[in-house]
Design an enzyme around this catalytic site. Structure first.
Site, PDB file in Angstrom:
ATOM      1  N   LYS A   1       0.832  -1.250  -0.198  1.00 14.34           N
ATOM      2  CA  LYS A   1      -0.052   0.171  -0.052  1.00 14.34           C
ATOM      3  C   LYS A   1       0.882   1.376   0.124  1.00 14.34           C
ATOM      4  O   LYS A   1       1.948   1.268   0.070  1.00 14.34           O
ATOM      5  CB  LYS A   1      -1.096   0.036   1.030  1.00 14.34           C
ATOM      6  CG  LYS A   1      -2.240  -1.014   0.874  1.00 14.34           C
ATOM      7  CD  LYS A   1      -3.104  -0.901   1.929  1.00 14.34           C
ATOM      8  CE  LYS A   1      -3.992  -1.738   1.833  1.00 14.34           C
ATOM      9  NZ  LYS A   1      -5.297  -1.842   2.680  1.00 14.34           N
TER      10      LYS A   1
ATOM     11  N   ARG B   1      -3.352  -9.891   5.505  1.00 15.99           N
ATOM     12  CA  ARG B   1      -4.007  -9.892   4.128  1.00 15.99           C
ATOM     13  C   ARG B   1      -2.913  -9.420   3.213  1.00 15.99           C
ATOM     14  O   ARG B   1      -2.587  -8.231   3.190  1.00 15.99           O
ATOM     15  CB  ARG B   1      -5.209  -8.767   4.090  1.00 15.99           C
ATOM     16  CG  ARG B   1      -5.802  -9.026   2.744  1.00 15.99           C
ATOM     17  CD  ARG B   1      -7.041  -7.918   2.775  1.00 15.99           C
ATOM     18  NE  ARG B   1      -7.806  -8.034   1.491  1.00 15.99           N
ATOM     19  CZ  ARG B   1      -7.545  -7.171   0.152  1.00 15.99           C
ATOM     20  NH1 ARG B   1      -6.327  -6.411   0.642  1.00 15.99           N
ATOM     21  NH2 ARG B   1      -7.928  -7.361  -0.833  1.00 15.99           N
TER      22      ARG B   1
HETATM   23  N1  LIG Z   1     -10.273  -6.242   5.207  1.00 18.54           N
HETATM   24  C1  LIG Z   1      -9.544  -5.648   4.225  1.00 18.54           C
HETATM   25  N2  LIG Z   1      -9.963  -5.577   2.867  1.00 18.54           N
HETATM   26  C2  LIG Z   1      -9.368  -4.883   1.956  1.00 18.54           C
HETATM   27  N3  LIG Z   1      -9.739  -4.958   0.667  1.00 18.54           N
HETATM   28  C3  LIG Z   1      -8.959  -4.097  -0.293  1.00 18.54           C
HETATM   29  C4  LIG Z   1      -7.941  -3.256   0.100  1.00 18.54           C
HETATM   30  C5  LIG Z   1      -7.313  -2.685  -0.875  1.00 18.54           C
HETATM   31  O1  LIG Z   1      -5.876  -3.376  -1.341  1.00 18.54           O
HETATM   32  P1  LIG Z   1      -6.156  -4.266  -2.566  1.00 18.54           P
HETATM   33  O2  LIG Z   1      -6.963  -5.064  -2.601  1.00 18.54           O
HETATM   34  O3  LIG Z   1      -4.577  -4.779  -2.745  1.00 18.54           O
HETATM   35  O4  LIG Z   1      -6.339  -3.155  -3.767  1.00 18.54           O
HETATM   36  P2  LIG Z   1      -7.562  -2.746  -4.424  1.00 18.54           P
HETATM   37  O5  LIG Z   1      -8.640  -2.272  -3.434  1.00 18.54           O
HETATM   38  O6  LIG Z   1      -7.101  -1.663  -5.589  1.00 18.54           O
HETATM   39  O7  LIG Z   1      -8.089  -4.043  -5.331  1.00 18.54           O
HETATM   40  N4  LIG Z   1      -7.721  -3.434   1.457  1.00 18.54           N
HETATM   41  C6  LIG Z   1      -8.095  -4.159   2.228  1.00 18.54           C
HETATM   42  C7  LIG Z   1      -7.893  -4.181   3.847  1.00 18.54           C
HETATM   43  O8  LIG Z   1      -6.765  -3.353   4.104  1.00 18.54           O
HETATM   44  N5  LIG Z   1      -8.609  -4.892   4.462  1.00 18.54           N
END
Ligand SMILES: Nc1nc2ncc(COP(=O)(O)OP(=O)(O)O)nc2c(=O)[nH]1
Length: 280
Positions: A226, A261
């Site tokens: 992130k 995660r």
């Molecule tokens: N519980 C939880 N769910 C999440 N879902 C998405 C993202 C965003 O990160 P990522 O999935 O890598 O990216 P994107 O939302 O652009 O798909 N972060 C979280 C988090 O920190 N906690």
């Protein structure tokens, strides 16, 4: 000293130990996710990525069909479901805990019908229909704090005291779920790194991981690749933030996080194994 903790999540009763968190591998079936947008944007590539994450040692698979990165536009329900359904249908056959990352109650309902074990809601089940879907199921839940909404949450995040406000919000959500019949043993809390937080807010929350870990529910930490990692390391590209993400993962493990995660399962797991051998 290791202490045992449990998370009741659908077909599974997941256990973790302090310093030995579970790893939740991320599968984003989106064209625009911040770190892997477009890489796993077809059913076959998403399933292949899920297989790779499992082979690297993931304990849980988290499947998302809508990016929640800062500035993301929302995705229509049927479009999100069209991305998720074929992948979820396959993954629930693998006898591994499957989580769906969605804010939409109808998507949650359909995913539960397919046999999904965990509802990961970055909107913290603030939609009453989502509470009902969860309460009527045996699914595990991840309840995450977000200030604002993905489209604009990073414009000017402000708090009087970020730790108190996030803790109070999560405690209130836990209470709503308890009243709906969802016990804390089915719920993990998540401070929501990068969801309406600047670097100082993220660091303050990260330093409070042990407090969150000591609550009735365990804590899930999601900082993988992130922006906060980029700000601390100077690494512009998310793909270059693996080392920084692993460092944060080790810190969270030491603070008692239940679940990490992550995008980079192998790197995180290897680091945890070495670190655990040294701290035991
Ligand atoms: N519980 C939880 N769910 C999440 N879902 C998405 C993202 C965003 O990160 P990522 O999935 O890598 O990216 P994107 O939302 O652009 O798909 N972060 C979280 C988090 O920190 N906690």
């Amino acid at each position: 000293m290791l202490t045992q903790n449990q998370w009741k999540a659908g077909r599974f009763e997941l256990t973790w130990q302090t310093q030995k968190p579970l790893l939740m591998g991320i599968v984003n079936i989106t064209p625009d996710s911040f770190s892997d947008g477009g890489k796993h944007n077809s059913t076959s590539s998403a399933i292949a990525h899920a297989q790779r994450l499992l082979s690297e040692g993931a304990d849980i698979l988290d499947i998302g069909g809508e990016s929640t990165r800062p500035g993301a536009e929302s995705v229509a329900l049927e479009a999100e479901w069209a991305r998720l359904k074929p992948v979820l249908q396959e993954l629930v056959r693998w006898n591994v805990p499957v989580s769906v990352d969605t804010m939409k109650a109808e998507i949650m309902r359909r995913a539960i019908e397919l046999g999904v074990d965990i509802l990961n809601d970055v909107y913290a089940f603030r939609d009453k229909d989502a509470v009902q879907v969860l309460a009527e199921s045996q699914a595990g839940a991840v309840v995450m704090h977000m200030q604002g909404e993905p489209r604009s949450m990073q414009n000017r995040p402000e708090y009087d005291d970020v730790c108190t406000e996030v803790s109070d919000f999560l405690a209130a959500r836990l209470n709503v779920l308890a009243h709906a019949g969802v016990p804390s043993s089915r719920v993990l809390l998540d401070p929501g790194f990068g969801f309406g937080k600047n670097l100082q807010h993220n660091l303050a929350l990260m330093k409070r991981t042990s407090w969150f870990a000591g609550q009735a529910s365990g804590v899930l930490i999601g900082v993988s690749r992130k922006r906060m990692i980029g700000e601390l390391t100077g690494q512009e590209s998310p793909a270059d933030r693996v080392s920084g993400s692993v460092a944060a993962a080790l810190y969270a493990a030491g603070q008692g996080a239940a679940v990490l995660r992550v995008h980079d399962v192998r790197a995180t797991l290897d680091a945890l194994k070495v670190w655990q051998a040294l701290v035991d």
